[in-house]
Design an enzyme around this catalytic site. Structure first.
Site, short mmCIF file in Angstrom:
data_model
loop_
_atom_site.label_atom_id
_atom_site.label_comp_id
_atom_site.label_asym_id
_atom_site.label_seq_id
_atom_site.Cartn_x
_atom_site.Cartn_y
_atom_site.Cartn_z
CB THR B 14 -28.98 -8.50 -25.82
OG1 THR B 14 -29.94 -9.54 -25.94
CG2 THR B 14 -28.89 -8.06 -24.37
CE LYS B 107 -36.62 -19.20 -28.65
NZ LYS B 107 -35.91 -17.92 -28.81
CD GLU B 131 -29.35 -20.20 -39.93
OE1 GLU B 131 -29.64 -21.05 -39.06
OE2 GLU B 131 -29.15 -20.49 -41.12
CB VAL B 134 -33.60 -23.07 -34.96
CG1 VAL B 134 -33.25 -24.46 -34.42
CG2 VAL B 134 -35.08 -22.99 -35.28
CD GLU B 192 -36.49 -15.02 -19.57
OE1 GLU B 192 -36.89 -14.01 -18.98
OE2 GLU B 192 -35.89 -14.99 -20.67
CE LYS B 207 -34.50 -21.99 -29.19
NZ LYS B 207 -33.61 -22.06 -28.02
#
EC number: 1.1.1.3
Lengths: 444, 444
Positions: B14, B107, B131, B134, B192, B207
């Site tokens: 996605t 991450k 960017e 997180v 999930e 994060k």
């Protein structure tokens, strides 16, 4: 270790002194991070006595900010003088013409002369940075200039004036009248002795002009913003709004509509569930609604020496890192002029407060005027004022003011043209004791 | 017009497809702004069938992301594969070694190998931008890297996991049990099939590891973070917290204390007047408390194809503008190692829920244990469960579970060591029917 980045700082008020403190407090951190120190080599201020010598150290004193701006001993000119004309403008122009980077916190200067100054900066290949000019410490300029370049912005909005937000918060939380809250703001140093620039919405309009330009790629056009202040907001409005689940905020909004860009600074009703409702006191916030990013909201201190100095320092850091970009994202020759827009095409819901003479048929006349303009009501509440007792005759005794009741109306979605026509007709009908109050409702 | 900036994009889920859409939708805007187009020249994904050909256009297909990372036809490698080892790591390393800029949303990879990868990027003078790793669309990496360089950060905190925030919001607003709310999150695609990574707090910890490093100038040390998930939070906790004026959030917090940096991801009680209380559903937020800037709060979508793609695009735009800086602000050799910190020195207020056997003297024993450790109470509320009727004998009938009452305690400021000692002693005394619940209160 590279050469230091040298600064000339003009203006040593709370922000200027805050900057000098910051550069001293974080000298080691900055040098470690940037690989070079930042040094204030020249300063200028209205009167030398005010410039606390201990902090300024061995920086050279200049009586004339233009001379400081032109002096080759500094590479970056930091303008913290303020004002849209006069020494601030002269010095910024001189610095740009001398090929120096400029950092400024001066929203008035940029709102009035931003496009011309940006053109000058571009011609000389230097930076013109102004993070501190809008919403103090909130990094909204950087967010629009850098983070959201690959987005189509639909709306940018914000609580941009701490004075107004403080007054409205006090009226809401402490149930104060406008004049009491204003006096308190003045006592605490949140409002000027002449508060008209803040409470009239003009300061917020300067900031909105810059946000509009960055969000929509237009030239800076302060005069195209529709401005209404908070002077007309009464405790009756605050209380009626609260009962309906809203709070009142002075909001700057620029939104892309089918007819162009609608930019306005006005009091609005905001749903009390909105995160904006929680932004109280002198805190500012800026929201951005864009096609890929969705909704971003940035909240932080909108003023104050230290937070503003922090924003100025972030601009200096960018220059130290060699980051230079067009001040308004695109080169000025690619900025579109902003078309004047009449707010009559504004669409939305409205809050209306009427002071209606307590006569038979008054309500019928009002609701008929609304239906004539196809304005449909979401709710209508009539309140009998405390002074009017049940059983009192309709006509007051001769000489006394005629009794009036408060009517609060929320409309469904309609146009500003329709609302204005309704209110004009109602006034003309002579059914109301004072001019109607109309406040737009902002969906957030 | 300059040469296009060429991208190799690995991973077409996605986010990858969102990025390709964004670059197409805003191609003209980007070219106008940057003075050069951005072009995807190569792509790679798990299976070719999934890569919708129409959108990818004439980009070259690579079966192997490492080959894409090494291919000279692209200048920037965009890693959207995910996972802390395997092809993502191999490809990022290959790209950096080939002297390419890297943009990643990964991450897990950075939390585990961030310092080593940053060292590699610095050695080759290229960018490693993340960017999107997180808090999705929220520009927090840029804010820490650029805006707050001239600040001493005291605390960074945030709602960093949308799955947990959605579940806790549903439990609060819709009065659902944990398992119901989790099932609903799974049905909506917010969780999930195996949700343990999210609800256990590990995703938020990745994060927080990156935020900690940027805020405090340390190396990335994911394993030094104290992690507790939300699995143990019951509706009883949510309701008791609400009655006391709090809501429960999974919060990542890194704070500078006298003993070092305390970094933890745990459920906490947050005052319902705090702006964080309004951050509901899958929205994320990050707060930063620093010496000059004061308190900043950034709120926005924490996940989703379009917002994450927007963050990835902002990293690409920085590269197109020639902005390259050390990934963790300072060069890696100036990052301090993060000292392991035992949470026992944590100081604050606590919420405790006990299930206490309904026997004479039970409360006295509990409060004595608290006074032994100098833990003072702000409030204590005992609730008799519905099943227990007045006048019932203290001892339940043989074979039935012994009756227990719920006791909710808020403590004044104390240490985690003291609280743990108290709870251990209470359990050992045999006065409670189940292990005590303890949740920290975060002052915001």
């Amino acid at each position: 270790m590279s050469e230091p980045l040298t600064l000339g700082v003009a203006g040593l008020g709370t922000v200027g002194m805050g900057l000098i403190q910051l550069l001293e407090a974080h000298a080691e951190r900055l040098e470690k991070t940037l690989g070079r120190p930042i040094r204030v080599t020249g300063v200028s201020a209205r009167s030398r006595g005010k410039a606390r010598d201990a902090l300024i150290g061995d920086a050279q004193w200049f009586d004339d900010p233009v001379a400081l701006a032109q002096d080759p001993s500094n590479a970056v000119f930091v303008e913290l003088i303020g004002g849209e004309e006069g020494p601030a403008k002269d010095a910024v122009e001189a610095a740009l013409k001398a090929g120096k980077h400029v950092v400024t916190a001066n929203k008035a200067l940029l709102a009035r002369h931003g496009t011309a100054l940006a053109r000058l900066a571009e011609a000389h290949g230097v930076a013109l940075n102004f993070e501190a000019a809008v919403a103090g410490a909130i990094p909204v300029i950087k967010t629009l200039r850098e983070t959201l370049v690959a987005n189509g912005v639909r709306r940018v909005y914000g609580i941009l004036n701490g004075t107004c937000n403080y007054i409205l918060s006090e009226m809401t939380d402490e149930k104060r009248d406008f004049s009491e809250a204003l006096r308190e703001a003045q006592e605490k140093g949140y409002a000027e002795a002449d508060p008209s620039f803040d409470i009239g919405g003009f300061d917020a309009a300067h900031k909105l002009a810059l946000l509009t330009c960055l969000a929509f790629g237009t030239t800076v056009a302060c005069d195209e913003i529709h401005v209404e202040g908070i002077e007309t907001i009464t405790r009756a409005d605050i209380e009626a709004a609260a009962e309906l689940g809203y709070c009142i905020k002075l909001l700057g909004v620029a939104v892309q509509s089918a007819d162009g860009i609608e930019a306005r600074v006005t009091p609005v009703l905001v749903n009390e569930e909105s995160p904006l409702a929680e932004v109280s006191g002198v805190t500012n916030c800026v929201g951005i609604d864009a096609d890929f990013v969705g909704n971003l909201l940035l909240v932080g201190p909108g003023a104050g020496g230290k937070p503003t100095a922090s924003a100025v320092a972030s601009d200096i850091v960018d220059i130290a890192r060699g980051i230079v970009m067009p001040p308004f994202i695109r080169p000025t020759d690619r900025l579109a002029p902003i078309a004047p827009m009449n707010l009559t095409s504004h669409q939305g819901n409205y809050y209306i407060r009427l002071s209606v003479y307590d006569r038979p048929g008054a309500m019928a006349a009002i609701t008929r005027r609304m239906s004539d303009e196809n304005v449909s009501l979401e709710s209508i509440v009539q309140r009998r004022p405390g002074a009017v007792h049940p059983g009192q005759p309709d006509e007051p005794p001769p000489g006394a003011a005629e009794a009036a009741v408060t009517v609060i109306i929320l409309t469904h979605d309609t146009t500003e043209a329709a609302i204005r026509a309704v209110l004009q007709a109602i006034e003309k009908d002579g059914k109301v004791a004072e001019p109607p109050q109309m406040i737009r409702i902002e969906e957030l």
